[in-house]
Design a protein around this motif. Sequence first.
Motif, mmCIF file in Angstrom:
data_model
loop_
_atom_site.group_PDB
_atom_site.id
_atom_site.type_symbol
_atom_site.label_atom_id
_atom_site.label_comp_id
_atom_site.label_asym_id
_atom_site.label_seq_id
_atom_site.Cartn_x
_atom_site.Cartn_y
_atom_site.Cartn_z
ATOM 1 N N ALA A 109 17.653 38.528 -19.032
ATOM 2 C CA ALA A 109 17.069 37.675 -20.075
ATOM 3 C C ALA A 109 16.639 38.517 -21.282
ATOM 4 N N THR A 110 16.132 39.713 -21.027
ATOM 5 C CA THR A 110 15.767 40.623 -22.112
ATOM 6 C C THR A 110 16.998 40.973 -22.940
ATOM 7 N N LEU A 111 18.106 41.244 -22.258
ATOM 8 C CA LEU A 111 19.354 41.535 -22.970
ATOM 9 C C LEU A 111 19.772 40.360 -23.840
ATOM 10 N N HIS A 112 19.633 39.152 -23.299
ATOM 11 C CA HIS A 112 19.985 37.966 -24.094
ATOM 12 C C HIS A 112 19.131 37.908 -25.368
ATOM 13 N N GLY A 113 17.835 38.128 -25.218
ATOM 14 C CA GLY A 113 16.959 38.118 -26.384
ATOM 15 C C GLY A 113 17.326 39.192 -27.385
ATOM 16 N N PHE A 114 17.648 40.381 -26.886
ATOM 17 C CA PHE A 114 18.023 41.499 -27.758
ATOM 18 C C PHE A 114 19.365 41.207 -28.432
ATOM 19 N N TYR A 115 20.269 40.555 -27.706
ATOM 20 C CA TYR A 115 21.570 40.151 -28.250
ATOM 21 C C TYR A 115 21.368 39.228 -29.456
ATOM 22 N N TYR A 116 20.535 38.205 -29.289
ATOM 23 C CA TYR A 116 20.270 37.283 -30.398
ATOM 24 C C TYR A 116 19.559 37.994 -31.549
ATOM 25 N N THR A 117 18.698 38.930 -31.212
ATOM 26 C CA THR A 117 18.015 39.713 -32.246
ATOM 27 C C THR A 117 19.032 40.504 -33.060
ATOM 28 N N ALA A 118 19.987 41.126 -32.385
ATOM 29 C CA ALA A 118 21.016 41.912 -33.083
ATOM 30 C C ALA A 118 21.849 41.018 -34.002
ATOM 31 N N ILE A 119 22.175 39.828 -33.532
ATOM 32 C CA ILE A 119 22.924 38.892 -34.386
ATOM 33 C C ILE A 119 22.097 38.547 -35.625
ATOM 34 N N ILE A 120 20.819 38.301 -35.423
ATOM 35 C CA ILE A 120 19.941 37.932 -36.538
ATOM 36 C C ILE A 120 19.847 39.047 -37.569
ATOM 37 N N VAL A 121 19.653 40.289 -37.124
ATOM 38 C CA VAL A 121 19.451 41.370 -38.093
ATOM 39 C C VAL A 121 20.691 41.662 -38.922
ATOM 40 N N THR A 122 21.866 41.290 -38.443
ATOM 41 C CA THR A 122 23.070 41.530 -39.241
ATOM 42 C C THR A 122 23.154 40.597 -40.444
ATOM 43 N N ASN A 123 22.536 39.425 -40.327
ATOM 44 C CA ASN A 123 22.504 38.479 -41.445
ATOM 45 C C ASN A 123 21.300 37.550 -41.257
ATOM 46 N N PRO A 124 20.106 38.026 -41.591
ATOM 47 C CA PRO A 124 18.883 37.268 -41.312
ATOM 48 C C PRO A 124 18.838 35.876 -41.945
#
Length: 166
Positions: A109-124
């Motif tokens: 679940a932490t990986l999932h959250g970090f995955y979505y975070t990485a997507i967000i930071v590429t184009n906030p």
Amino acid sequence: MTSQISKVLASTVSRRMTILVLLVVSLLSLHAQQSQPTMEQQLASLQRLEAMQPDSILPKYQQAMLLLGTVCEQPQNSKAQQYIDEAQRMIQRIETLQPTKAADRSDLATLHGFYYTAIIVTNPQQNGPRYYRQALDSFDEALKLNPKNALAQMLLERFKEGMGRN
């Protein structure tokens, strides 16, 4: 006369010793800087480890964390999307193993959250509104499964701080 010769010799030896120490320290520092493995080298090592332990979650988890961490540190990197895609494949491989322990499910679940975070930071601007809830929900799930998951706590905190700035 003998004492003057002794003093000169001691002074010369002292200077040479100082120069030698400085040289050794400089060489060690240079070696340490050069011996830092690149992200690609670290990833290759983890891939070799995964090949030796195909049923282990840890090498897959570490690969995904490395990839996503790189994206979060360098969101404008030309390979960011490639790293996100590879991290998603690692997460899917972990899911295929169907982890049953709460700690492993918390890490997933932490990986999932970090995955979505990485997507967000590429184009906030575009991805923030789209993936904000999934990231929060994933971190919350990780902490419900394992309230002592320090990484989930830290990533959730940093995520909230980052979203507060935008």
